[in-house]
Structures are given as structure tokens and as C-alpha cells.
Design an enzyme around this catalytic site. Structure first.
Site, mmCIF file in Angstrom:
data_model
loop_
_atom_site.group_PDB
_atom_site.id
_atom_site.type_symbol
_atom_site.label_atom_id
_atom_site.label_comp_id
_atom_site.label_asym_id
_atom_site.label_seq_id
_atom_site.Cartn_x
_atom_site.Cartn_y
_atom_site.Cartn_z
ATOM 1 N N GLU A 172 7.346 6.439 -8.741
ATOM 2 C CA GLU A 172 8.119 7.192 -7.555
ATOM 3 C C GLU A 172 9.521 7.840 -7.694
ATOM 4 O OE1 GLU A 172 7.625 5.265 -3.702
ATOM 5 O OE2 GLU A 172 5.302 5.411 -3.488
ATOM 6 N N GLU A 291 -1.346 3.831 -5.873
ATOM 7 C CA GLU A 291 -0.894 3.205 -4.543
ATOM 8 C C GLU A 291 -1.536 3.893 -3.388
ATOM 9 O OE1 GLU A 291 3.241 2.224 -3.764
ATOM 10 O OE2 GLU A 291 3.770 2.048 -5.961
#
Ligand code: AHR
Length: 503
Positions: A172, A291
Site C-alpha cells: 500500500e 487483502e
């Protein structure tokens, strides 16, 4: 109310990559400590790993586990987790405002993966570190011996290399909350350089570059385009993350979120195609949805620690969402979407696996149990292997804030040629009506129902706890029938079902 589905043997989407049923474990809260590792627990093995948790994980047949983070990886020194335990440093984990003892590191995690029968998917730190750390970690993990890092691994007790194939290039990196957060150009260049170095060691690695943290980010979807323009020829997958929430307590709208998920996948798949065309490349890049899960129940409770007002506790209870029956439906819908998008989604990881937004919960010194969402994940992982069918579904629908028309009946179909079975996963999103569903089986002979599992509950908010572990669990269904080339099944309002047919 009625719905109809056509399942034709020759209308297929793709072979489903088994790795779409993967999971994620991060050094966060009690995922590792008191989750998989608790040396004083009555079920602990010689390595201190909980046997009760290992059994629940094994039953899920998890093909791959991503590790060690998550936000945690962006300031993690993997070297802290090797060598004699008593010499490992305690560090402050900036991502979750906690302390990390490093009692578990790559050796312990790898041994645990072998115990539960899963493959490792490792992430390198591209937040506070870069190319050098990545190449050293790779050498430590995958080189047979005769070099500094591989010999150190051998000295630390592991002779054979682990030969890890899947490597995430950071986590991320578009998120301002990330240690070492970067813009798309900066990250794209770093990821390309890291990938190049890793491939100099081994061309056959599967590398995963960071996409956006979610589709609401201001930089989405330009981030994907720019990052792929830097890395297209060097990577195999781009990662997507998405968490689902019912904050307004509006179930129909909540269950419509899978439309947003589908659009997200579609958009990134198009961006991949755009960059492929621009590069005049023959190579394909796929999606690693590494995720995904429901995450919101624990947000309020976690605020104090995450805002830094709780000191630096070691393994506090964080992100401990207690899932309800409604979340079963959401997880079933997410998995159906991955099956239907198996042409582009080749890896996916439920986030996470134990205690932290997880299907498995534990009590320190006490039991481990299956949360409500364990079951749709279990059914998809164990029975959803094979080829995804391009079903033609006709169902009445409703409008949500995410899409004009969301079908009440959501269904995916999997043909497993090896064992001669067809498996259908149904979700009925209707608040109050049962839906009579008929699946026309074209090209499948002598169909016979061999398993039928139903999840429904009078209370959408019902949960499983240590004391009431079976409040929400599947029941054997009886109403599914296969005759004259048709499968018929009644879907009660707000229900999840799996029907398996021998052909
Ligand atoms: O899974 C919890 C966190 O969610 C991960 O650490 C991070 O990657 C994401 O924001």
C-alpha cells in the site's frame, strides 16, 4: 419469486487459480502472538505453535499465506527475526503503535506454513528500506548456500532454501499512513529497480507490485497506470485491496458492495490492458487481490491504541472484528466475485487469518473457534476448485448506492472435471422473500445432488463466541433436486447455500 440460471459445460470463464483462496498474516495485534504462536498454550507443539489453530487452518486448505505485513512491513527489519530468540531486539512498530518482540520471524513462520500445508508469499520492505534489503532477504530465503546470507540461514538451523516464489514489492505505498509512503512515479521506479534486482537472482519469481490501497483513493486509478508504466515488463501481478463495511446498518446496500468490487476489478483489468497496449507487450499482468474482508466492527474500540494513546503494548487485541451472520453473506458474495473474475484474479488473500479481522478467533490459554465467516471461506476454498462457469443468470434485482440494478440471486458455478462435480454457491440478498431458483444444466449428464449446505439465521447480527461457538453455522439442506437436466433449489431470504452435484 423466481430466478433462472443456465450452466453450459462449454461456456467457461477460466481455470480458477487455487491461490484465490489464500490468506494473510501480519505482525499485528494478536495475529501472530496468541494467534498462531502461544508457547504456554495446552495445544502448543514443540515450536510453540497452537495446535487448535493449526487444525482450523488446515481444514481450510489455505493454498498460500502472505506475510509479514501489511503496514507492518514498511518499517520491518527481517533480520530482527532471525538467530537465537533471546538475542532478538524488541522494536517499536510504527504502523500499529505497538512493540514487536520478534519472537516469531521467517524461520518460525516457514515451519508453521509447513505444518499447516501452505505456501509462503513474502513481502519486502519498500517503505523504510529498498533494493538492498530485498535482495538480501531473497538470498537468505532462496539461495542454497555458499554466500553470506544463505550460510547465515544454514547457521540459524535451516539447511534447505525455502524457494519462495511469490514476492510482494512493498505494501500500500500509495497510502499516506504508510511509513515511507511515495507517489506513483517514485514508487514505480523503486519497484521496477527492486524487481530487476530480484529477477537477476531468479527469473522465475512471481512479483506483485502495489496497486492502490482501495478504489476510493484520490490517486486511483492513475496510480495503477503510472506504476504499471514503470514496472509492466518486470512484474506478474498488481495488488488490489478492499475492505467492506455496513456502517449505516443498511443491509441491502451493504450486500450491494460486491458490485463496487466487480467494477474495481474491471477497471484495473482495463488499466492493465491499456498499459499492455502502450508497451506493445505480449506479456500479461494479473490481479493479486491480496487483502480483502469485512472490517469495521472493531474500529471504535481500536482508536485509543491506533491514535498512540495506549503506549506501546505488545500484541494487544487490535482489529478484532466479531463477525455476524450478515457478514457470511458479504463474504460469500466476495468469493463469488473472485470466481467469476478468475480470468484476471489469480491470487487473493482473506485479511487476515487469525484474531485480526479473521475467520479464526482465539482466547489466550483458552479455545480457538470459527467465526461466522469461516464457513463461506471454507466452502469456497475446499470445493471451489476447478473451472469457473460463465453462468447466464436471470434474477429480479434492486437499486443500491453502488449500482442501478443488483440481482437478488448471486451465484457462481465451478466445474471440477477431475472428480466429476459441479458446485454452485448461491446468495439470496432478498430481505423477506424466498426465491425458487432453477439451473439448467447443459452438457452435464446424469446429475445427482451429493451435498447441500445452507446458512441462514433469524438474526442478521448473530455471532459466534467462545461460549457459543456454533450459533451461526451451516446446516445440511434437503430441498435441492436434480432431474431432467435441471437443478432446483429454494433460496430463503438472506441465505447462503452451496449445492454440489455429481455428473
Ligand atoms: O489488514 C490490515 C491492514 O489493512 C494492512 O496492514 C494494510 O495493508 C491495510 O491497510
Amino acid at each position: 419469486m423466481k430466478a433462472s440460471v443456465i450452466a453450459n459445460k462449454d461456456y467457461t470463464i477460466s481455470k480458477i487459480d487455487d491461490r484465490v483462496y489464500g490468506a494473510f498474516l501480519e505482525h499485528l495485534g494478536r495475529a501472530i502472538y496468541e494467534g498462531i504462536y502461544e508457547p504456554d498454550h495446552p495445544t502448543a507443539d514443540k515450536d510453540g505453535m497452537r495446535g487448535d489453530v493449526a487444525k482450523l487452518v488446515k481444514d481450510l486448505n489455505v493454498p498460500v499465506v502472505r506475510y509479514p505485513g501489511g503496514n507492518f512491513v514498511s518499517a520491518y527489519n527481517w533480520e530482527d527475526g532471525i538467530g537465537p530468540r533471546e538475542q532478538r531486539p524488541t522494536r517499536l512498530d510504527l504502523a500499529w503503535h505497538t512493540s514487536e518482540s520478534n519472537a516469531v520471524g521467517i524461520h518460525e513462520f516457514a515451519d508453521w506454513c509447513a505444518t499447516v500445508g501452505t505456501e509462503m508469499m513474502l513481502a519486502v520492505n519498500l517503505g523504510s528500506r529498498g533494493v538492498d534489503e530485498a535482495r538480501n532477504f531473497l538470498e537468505y530465503v532462496n539461495h542454497p548456500g555458499g554466500s553470506y546470507w544463505s550460510d547465515l540461514r544454514i547457521k540459524n538451523g535451516r539447511k534447505e532454501p525455502w524457494n519462495v516464489k511469490m514476492w510482494c514489492l512493498g505494501n500500500e505505498m500509495d497510502g499516506p499512513w504508510q511509513v515511507g509512503h511515495k507517489d506513483a512515479d517514485e514508487y514505480g521506479k523503486l519497484a521496477a529497480n527492486t524487481a530487476r534486482a530480484m529477477r537477476m537472482f531468479d527469473k522465475s519469481l512471481e512479483l506483485i507490485v502495489c496497486g492502490s490501497s482501495n478504489s476510493d483513493m484520490a490517486s486511483y486509478p492513475d496510480w495503477e497506470r503510472i506504476v504499471l508504466e514503470h514496472t509492466y515488463e518486470h512484474v506478474d501481478h498488481i495488488s488490489l485491496h478492499m475492505y467492506f463495511a455496513n456502517r449505516e446498518d443498511n443491509t441491502p446496500n451493504y450486500l450491494g458492495l460486491s458490485e463496487k468490487l466487480d467494477t474495481y476489478i474491471e477497471t484495473v483489468a482495463s488499466t492493465i490492458k491499456q498499459v499492455k497496449a502502450k508497451k506493445k507487450s505480449k506479456k500479461d499482468v494479473y490481479i493479486s487481490f491480496d487483502e480483502w474482508n469485512v472490517w469495521y466492527h472493531s474500529n471504535k474500540k481500536d482508536r485509543e491504541i491506533l491514535e498512540g494513546n495506549g503506549g506501546w503494548p505488545h500484541a494487544p487485541g487490535l482489529l478484532e472484528d466479531i463477525y455476524n451472520f450478515e457478514d457470511v453473506l458479504m463474504v460469500g458474495l466476495i468469493l463469488n466475485t473472485f470466481i467469476r473474475r478468475s480470468d484476471v484474479v489469480k491470487i487473493a488473500c482473506i485479511a487476515q487469518l487469525v484474531n485480526v479481522i479473521a475467520p479464526i478467533m482465539t482466547e489466550k490459554g483458552g479455545p480457538a473457534w470459527a467465526q461466522t465467516i469461516y464457513y463461506p471461506y471454507y466452502f469456497a476454498s475446499v470445493f471451489g476448485r476447478g473451472t469457473a462457469l460463465q453462468l447466464v443468470t436471470n434474477s429480479p434485482g434492486y437499486e443500491t448506492t453502488h449500482a442501478k440494478n443488483t440481482a437478488y440471486v448471486d451465484v457462481s458455478g465451478v466445474h471440477n472435471e477431475e472428480d466429476g462435480t459441479l458446485t454452485f454457491f448461491f446468495v439470496n440478498r432478498h430481505t423477506s422473500e424466498s426465491i425458487e431458483s432453477e439451473v439448467e444444466l447443459q452438457g452435464f449428464e446424469k446429475a445427482e445432488v451429493i451435498d447441500h449446505q445452507v446458512m441462514t439465521h433469524r438474526d442478521l447480527k448473530a455471532v459466534n463466541t467462545a461460549k457459543a461457538q456454533d450459533e451461526v453455522k451451516p446446516q445440511k439442506g434437503s430441498g435441492a433436486k436434480a432431474a431432467d437436466g435441471r437443478l432446483t433449489v429454494t433460496l430463503p431470504p438472506y441465505s447462503y447455500q452451496m449445492v454440489r452435484v455429481k455428473i
